[in-house]
Design an enzyme around this catalytic site. Structure first.
Site, PDB file in Angstrom:
ATOM      1  CE1 TYR A   1      -2.709   3.266   0.926  1.00 34.50           C
ATOM      2  CE2 TYR A   1      -2.390   2.920   3.077  1.00 34.50           C
ATOM      3  CZ  TYR A   1      -2.906   3.751   2.251  1.00 34.50           C
ATOM      4  OH  TYR A   1      -3.365   4.853   2.518  1.00 34.50           O
TER       5      TYR A   1
ATOM      6  N   GLY B   1       1.929  -8.010  -1.028  1.00 32.69           N
ATOM      7  CA  GLY B   1       1.575  -6.849  -2.057  1.00 32.69           C
ATOM      8  C   GLY B   1       1.041  -7.217  -3.404  1.00 32.69           C
TER       9      GLY B   1
ATOM     10  CB  ALA C   1      10.232  -5.076   2.117  1.00 34.11           C
ATOM     11  CB  ALA C   2       7.955  -4.454   7.263  1.00 29.90           C
TER      12      ALA C   2
ATOM     13  CE1 TYR D   1       5.055  -3.020  11.619  1.00 29.51           C
ATOM     14  CE2 TYR D   1       3.681  -1.472  13.115  1.00 29.51           C
ATOM     15  CZ  TYR D   1       4.291  -2.095  11.909  1.00 29.51           C
ATOM     16  OH  TYR D   1       4.528  -0.792  10.852  1.00 29.51           O
TER      17      TYR D   1
ATOM     18  CE  LYS E   1       8.090  -1.747  10.173  1.00 24.76           C
ATOM     19  NZ  LYS E   1       8.471  -1.500   8.945  1.00 24.76           N
TER      20      LYS E   1
ATOM     21  CG  PHE F   1     -12.739  -3.348  17.565  1.00 26.68           C
ATOM     22  CD1 PHE F   1     -13.738  -4.335  17.566  1.00 26.68           C
ATOM     23  CD2 PHE F   1     -11.639  -3.224  16.482  1.00 26.68           C
ATOM     24  CE1 PHE F   1     -13.808  -5.227  16.385  1.00 26.68           C
ATOM     25  CE2 PHE F   1     -11.951  -4.189  15.509  1.00 26.68           C
ATOM     26  CZ  PHE F   1     -12.657  -5.036  15.310  1.00 26.68           C
TER      27      PHE F   1
ATOM     28  N   GLY G   1      -5.046  -4.723  23.133  1.00 22.49           N
ATOM     29  CA  GLY G   1      -3.588  -3.811  22.302  1.00 22.49           C
ATOM     30  C   GLY G   1      -3.965  -2.598  21.832  1.00 22.49           C
TER      31      GLY G   1
HETATM   32  N1  UFG Z   1     -11.219  -0.227  14.607  1.00 23.72           N
HETATM   33  C1  UFG Z   1     -12.512  -0.452  14.868  1.00 23.72           C
HETATM   34  N2  UFG Z   1     -13.240  -1.486  13.957  1.00 23.72           N
HETATM   35  C2  UFG Z   1     -12.628  -2.290  12.891  1.00 23.72           C
HETATM   36  C3  UFG Z   1     -11.036  -1.685  12.820  1.00 23.72           C
HETATM   37  C4  UFG Z   1     -10.498  -0.849  13.497  1.00 23.72           C
HETATM   38  O1  UFG Z   1     -13.171  -0.168  15.577  1.00 23.72           O
HETATM   39  O2  UFG Z   1     -13.056  -2.845  12.241  1.00 23.72           O
HETATM   40  C5  UFG Z   1     -10.619   0.654  15.309  1.00 23.72           C
HETATM   41  C6  UFG Z   1      -9.364   0.143  16.307  1.00 23.72           C
HETATM   42  O3  UFG Z   1      -9.770  -0.695  17.422  1.00 23.72           O
HETATM   43  C7  UFG Z   1      -8.543   1.376  16.414  1.00 23.72           C
HETATM   44  C8  UFG Z   1      -8.830   2.203  15.287  1.00 23.72           C
HETATM   45  O4  UFG Z   1      -9.926   1.826  14.782  1.00 23.72           O
HETATM   46  O5  UFG Z   1      -9.021   1.896  17.642  1.00 23.72           O
HETATM   47  C9  UFG Z   1      -7.550   2.264  14.359  1.00 23.72           C
HETATM   48  O6  UFG Z   1      -7.461   0.920  14.048  1.00 23.72           O
HETATM   49  P1  UFG Z   1      -6.367   0.563  12.629  1.00 23.72           P
HETATM   50  O7  UFG Z   1      -6.679  -1.140  12.809  1.00 23.72           O
HETATM   51  O8  UFG Z   1      -6.900   1.181  11.528  1.00 23.72           O
HETATM   52  O9  UFG Z   1      -5.058   1.158  13.026  1.00 23.72           O
HETATM   53  P2  UFG Z   1      -3.991   0.803  14.334  1.00 23.72           P
HETATM   54  O10 UFG Z   1      -4.291   2.168  15.018  1.00 23.72           O
HETATM   55  O11 UFG Z   1      -4.322  -0.458  15.048  1.00 23.72           O
HETATM   56  O12 UFG Z   1      -2.584   0.669  13.803  1.00 23.72           O
HETATM   57  C10 UFG Z   1      -2.175   1.235  12.447  1.00 23.72           C
HETATM   58  C11 UFG Z   1      -1.173   0.555  11.544  1.00 23.72           C
HETATM   59  C12 UFG Z   1       0.010   0.235  12.383  1.00 23.72           C
HETATM   60  C13 UFG Z   1       0.477   1.295  13.145  1.00 23.72           C
HETATM   61  C14 UFG Z   1      -0.357   2.123  13.863  1.00 23.72           C
HETATM   62  C15 UFG Z   1       0.250   3.372  14.267  1.00 23.72           C
HETATM   63  O13 UFG Z   1      -1.785  -0.420  11.213  1.00 23.72           O
HETATM   64  O14 UFG Z   1       0.764  -0.569  11.583  1.00 23.72           O
HETATM   65  O15 UFG Z   1      -1.355   2.343  13.115  1.00 23.72           O
HETATM   66  O16 UFG Z   1      -0.631   4.082  15.015  1.00 23.72           O
HETATM   67  F1  UFG Z   1       1.603   0.785  13.876  1.00 23.72           F
END
Ligand code: UFG
Length: 327
Positions: free
Chosen positions: A11, A36, A73-74, A140, A144, A207, A283
């Site tokens: 992405y 990818g 890449a990760a 993760y 990093k 969530f 988390g």
């Molecule tokens: N969320 C929902 N419902 C969903 C999906 C997500 O409520 O169906 C919520 C999550 O609980 C969180 C928020 O939306 O509160 C954002 O969640 P994301 O999964 O979109 O993103 P994250 O904040 O968990 O993580 C992202 C990247 C990571 C990075 C992080 C840094 O995926 O790689 O941001 O802030 F480390």
């Protein structure tokens, strides 16, 4: 100038390849296509393989002699990293170590590294600066952070210059909508909200509704993928000009709650997007918002896009590519 982009079929990497081509750079992409999509690479020169395969990278670096590398890449899913620490350390830390060794052997001097806000863990409320202590709460973020530290020692010993960019929540798509986000399975908030808007999912699950935030749902700092890529170019220029290494946050200084994201998506798409608040996802810190003052002051970075642009550009991609890339 020639730039090698690892993870350039993913992405963020594919947006980097595209935008750097638009800016006139010669771009070479390396990606093993484990996550990818080849279709995302477009017409950039493409090599399929692992960045940690030194024989393969010997060929790629020998044939192309890049001036700099941008290393994306990760594996990058927080939840998955908790189930698969071995895979995350191997794919992120070991592969990066071999890549950096290859760069040293080929005398490539400058690396921009894709790092993350997950290196901070669950900081106290308030804006996160680069001085906020690192205390990852997931594998993760640990991987990093380990790579950032490795870069520091590679710089000291071998003179490999680096800038690590700690991304907050990257979202949006190229404004013309021809490339975008396509994770399988999708776990990120904005693509999932838009899948609901398209009718691909019936209802949103939010969530947690009992966080200590403005409306009880988590708050995140959303940065447009194109703004993020602009910062990579500035980091590269800064490093080449000054030889200074370092770490920079990339966010916007402002946060949106999960409910605000759903509400903005309703406005942008005109779709009802039904949403239910369910249990917290383990988390998730309540709030993650960046101070990007250093990136602004030192690198000269300035963002162009706000949350409505982010969601409407993402909508352009998702609504025209409901099944993502065709591969
Ligand atoms: N969320 C929902 N419902 C969903 C999906 C997500 O409520 O169906 C919520 C999550 O609980 C969180 C928020 O939306 O509160 C954002 O969640 P994301 O999964 O979109 O993103 P994250 O904040 O968990 O993580 C992202 C990247 C990571 C990075 C992080 C840094 O995926 O790689 O941001 O802030 F480390």
């Amino acid at each position: 100038m020639k730039i090698l982009i690892t993870g350039g079929a993913g992405y963020i990497g594919s947006h980097c390849a595209e935008i750097f081509k638009e800016k006139g750079y010669e771009v070479i992409v390396v990606d093993n296509l484990s996550k990818g999509h080849e279709a995302a690479v477009g017409n950039a020169k493409f090599y399929k393989g692992n960045v940690g395969d030194e024989e393969f990278m010997y060929k790629v670096l020998g044939e192309n002699k890049p001036d700099a590398v941008i290393h994306f890449a990760a594996y990058s899913l927080v939840g998955e990293s908790m189930q698969k620490p071995y895979e995350y350390y191997k794919n992120n830390v070991c592969e990066s170590m071999n890549l950096f060794h290859s760069l040293v052997r080929h005398d490539v001097k400058n690396v921009v590294f894709s790092s993350t806000a997950a290196t901070y863990g669950q900081p106290e409320d308030g804006l996160i600066t680069e001085k906020t202590p690192n205390a990852p709460i997931n594998t993760y973020g640990e991987t990093k952070l380990a790579i950032e530290k490795m870069l520091k020692w590679f710089n000291t010993a071998y003179g490999l210059n680096y800038i690590a960019l700690r991304y907050f929540n990257v979202a949006g798509a190229h404004p013309d909508g021809h490339i975008g986000e396509d994770h399988r399975p999708e776990t990120h908030l904005i693509p999932i909200v838009l899948q609901c808007a398209m009718g691909k999912r019936e209802r949103m699950k939010i969530f947690g509704g009992d966080y200590p935030t403005k409306d009880g749902t988590c708050v995140r700092d959303y940065i447009h993928v194109c703004d993020l890529i602009d910062a990579h170019e500035l980091a590269l220029k800064h490093m080449q000009k000054t030889g200074e290494c370092g770490v920079y946050n990339l966010g916007t200084g402002g946060g949106y709650s999960n409910l605000e994201i759903v509400e903005t998506a309703r406005k942008v798409t005109g779709a009802p997007i039904p949403a239910d608040i369910i249990d917290r996802r383990p988390g998730d810190p309540p709030t993650l918002v960046a101070s990007s003052e250093n990136a602004e002051k030192i690198l000269g970075w300035k963002r162009r896009y706000g949350i409505e642009d982010i969601i409407s550009h993402a909508w352009k991609w998702h609504s025209t590519h409901p099944d993502g890339y065709k591969d």
